[in-house]
Design an enzyme around this catalytic site. Structure first.
Site, PDB file in Angstrom:
ATOM      1  N   CYS A  57      -0.583   4.600  -0.337  1.00  0.00           N
ATOM      2  CA  CYS A  57       0.311   4.585  -1.503  1.00  0.00           C
ATOM      3  C   CYS A  57       0.036   3.361  -2.356  1.00  0.00           C
ATOM      4  O   CYS A  57       0.597   2.285  -2.129  1.00  0.00           O
ATOM      5  CB  CYS A  57       1.773   4.611  -1.065  1.00  0.00           C
ATOM      6  SG  CYS A  57       2.936   4.633  -2.457  1.00  0.00           S
ATOM      7  N   CYS A  66       2.981   1.728  -4.077  1.00  0.00           N
ATOM      8  CA  CYS A  66       3.875   0.946  -3.219  1.00  0.00           C
ATOM      9  C   CYS A  66       3.251  -0.399  -2.852  1.00  0.00           C
ATOM     10  O   CYS A  66       3.928  -1.416  -2.827  1.00  0.00           O
ATOM     11  CB  CYS A  66       4.146   1.658  -1.893  1.00  0.00           C
ATOM     12  SG  CYS A  66       4.636   3.352  -2.039  1.00  0.00           S
ATOM     13  N   ASP A  67       1.978  -0.377  -2.540  1.00  0.00           N
ATOM     14  CA  ASP A  67       1.393  -1.515  -1.840  1.00  0.00           C
ATOM     15  C   ASP A  67       0.400  -2.336  -2.658  1.00  0.00           C
ATOM     16  O   ASP A  67       0.003  -3.415  -2.239  1.00  0.00           O
ATOM     17  CB  ASP A  67       0.712  -1.022  -0.556  1.00  0.00           C
ATOM     18  CG  ASP A  67       1.697  -0.254   0.326  1.00  0.00           C
ATOM     19  OD1 ASP A  67       2.905  -0.463   0.165  1.00  0.00           O
ATOM     20  OD2 ASP A  67       1.251   0.543   1.164  1.00  0.00           O
TER      21      ASP A  67
END
Ligand code: FAD
Lengths: 103, 307
Positions: B132, B135-136
């Protein structure tokens, strides 16, 4: 839900005698958004556990200290020690099971 | 009393089915699963959803889908379905805590990102290995990142990651990209992105706490080399979420639910499938929503025909 900051983290988490669940999150993270209502509901049900969250945007120093490279990541603290760490979104039951393993 | 309709999954397919079914007074019961909102929760901007010329954030869009389902009376449970029994009517749908029965079921469990399945991948999950980017990516400011894959999602992740990373190296199994023209163009024109062709990641290595590199196998020269990196983003495609239905619904070789062409009808009468779970070709939010609508109409007509 306890909002953790660089200033209150040690006192609220490390010095706590209760089980503490810390959610590392950020406003731009979709899966983190999914977990917000789950955290709120569980906090109402598991009253003996402290539910807390760290906004990694505002407090990257805490994220760095715990080597957070992915969000949402959850850390469970017992007596100031990290006893569990896991990442990603999950259902309320799954998160409850993870917490109850340690209480 | 059994439910009239249970919908499994809360992506664009599930919610569109719910909106139609709820408006048709079927009072659908939806199980959201562990990714409420589905795959679009993992992305940033959706630029090809008609009606929004300036784009819309995926999570925001799915919030609106949910509100619209609820507005017409869909009941939504934040639970995973763990078992189904489609052998007798009414059908049985179970979660880890309860059992439900329903006359009709719409399966819209979508798809999940595939992992490489190489040593080190699990061990360093959340410690440098990610599926992701949105997200990261944030945690890789001025770092070196590897993206594995050659399709649209790999190109999109690579482009997105250049906001943070110093360099993004895309590791591609073949000597060409599967991605669409426009996505290829964007990636090739990005000065931070470079490509390693004919190559596969065979292992992810680290220092015990975080990723430090990957072992890359060149399938033309048969050579394996070490490549230093701080992060590995896996974008090698998706697989349908159908483990639950193995032996219960007809699946094709790749695991997708087989539907009668031009409909959402599965091999079990009263069970319908919509979205990515039955689509290995289009895989878009709009097509998922389209088949979600079809599934609700198919279910409604089938229920009416039984009365
Ligand atoms: C990073 C990314 C970017 C994308 N960008 C775009 C884009 O810009 N435009 C576009 O059109 N498409 C885009 N897509 C594709 C699009 O997201 C999918 O085609 C679409 O989401 C498919 O919808 P769906 O409803 O079939 O399934 P999904 O969105 O996959 O939803 C599946 C649902 O089923 C649930 N589920 C699974 N198993 C169970 C179970 N056992 N019990 C209960 N529930 C379960 C999940 O929790 C989830 O809610 C993108 C995909 C990704 C990953």
């Amino acid at each position: 839900m306890l909002e953790l900051t660089s200033a209150n983290f040690d006192a609220s988490v490390l010095a706590s005698s209760d089980l503490v669940l810390v959610d590392f999150w950020a406003p731009w993270c979709g899966p983190c958004k999914l977990m917000a209502p789950v955290m709120e509901e569980l906090a109402g049900e598991l009253t003996e556990v402290v539910f807390a969250k760290v906004n990694v945007d505002d407090h990257s120093d805490i994220a760095q200290r715990y080597n957070i490279l992915s969000i949402p990541t959850f850390l469970i603290f017992k007596g100031g020690q990290v006893v569990d760490q896991f990442s990603g979104s999950m259902t309320k039951d799954a998160l409850r099971a993870k917490i109850e393993k340690h209480s | 009393m059994p439910e009239k309709l249970i919908i499994i999954g809360s992506g664009p397919a599930g919610h569109t089915a719910a909106i139609y079914a709820a408006r048709a007074e079927l009072k659908p019961l939806m199980f959201e699963g562990s990714t409420p909102g589905g795959q679009l929760m993992l992305t940033t901007e959706v630029e090809n959803w008609p009606g929004f010329p300036n784009g819309m954030m995926g999570p925001e869009m799915m919030d609106l889908f949910k509100k619209q389902s609820e507005r017409f009376g869909t009941r939504i449970l934040s639970e995973n379905v763990t078992e189904v029994d489609f052998t007798a009517s009414p059908f049985v749908v179970k979660t880890s805590t309860a059992s439900y029965s329903s006359e009709a079921v719409i399966v819209s469990t979508g798809a999940t990102a595939m992992w490489l399945g190489v040593p080190g991948e699990k061990e360093y999950g959340g410690r440098g290995v990610s599926a992701c980017a949105t997200c990261d990516g944030f945690f890789f400011k001025n770092k070196k990142i590897v993206v594995v894959g050659g399709g649209d999602s790999a190109m999109e992740e690579s482009n997105f990651l250049t906001r943070f990373a110093e360099t993004v190296t895309v590791i591609v199994r073949k000597d060409e990209l599967k991605a669409s023209k426009i996505m290829q163009e964007r990636a090739r024109n990005n000065p931070k992105i470079s490509f390693v062709w004919n190559s596969e990641v065979k292992e992810i290595v680290g220092d015990g706490t975080r990723v430090s590199g990957v072992k890359i196998f060149n399938n033309k020269t048969n050579e394996t080399t070490d490549f230093a990196t701080d992060g590995v983003f896996v974008a090698i495609g998706h697989k349908p979420n159908t483990e639950l239905f193995a032996g219960k619904l007809e699946l094709d070789k790749a695991g997708y639910i087989v539907v009668r062409p031009g409909s959402t009808i599965t091999n079990v009468e009263g069970v319908f499938a919509a979205g990515d779970v039955a689509d290995h070709y289009y895989k878009q939010a709009i097509t998922a929503a389209g088949t979600g609508c079809m599934a609700a109409i198919d279910a409604e007509r089938w229920l009416a025909s039984k009365e």
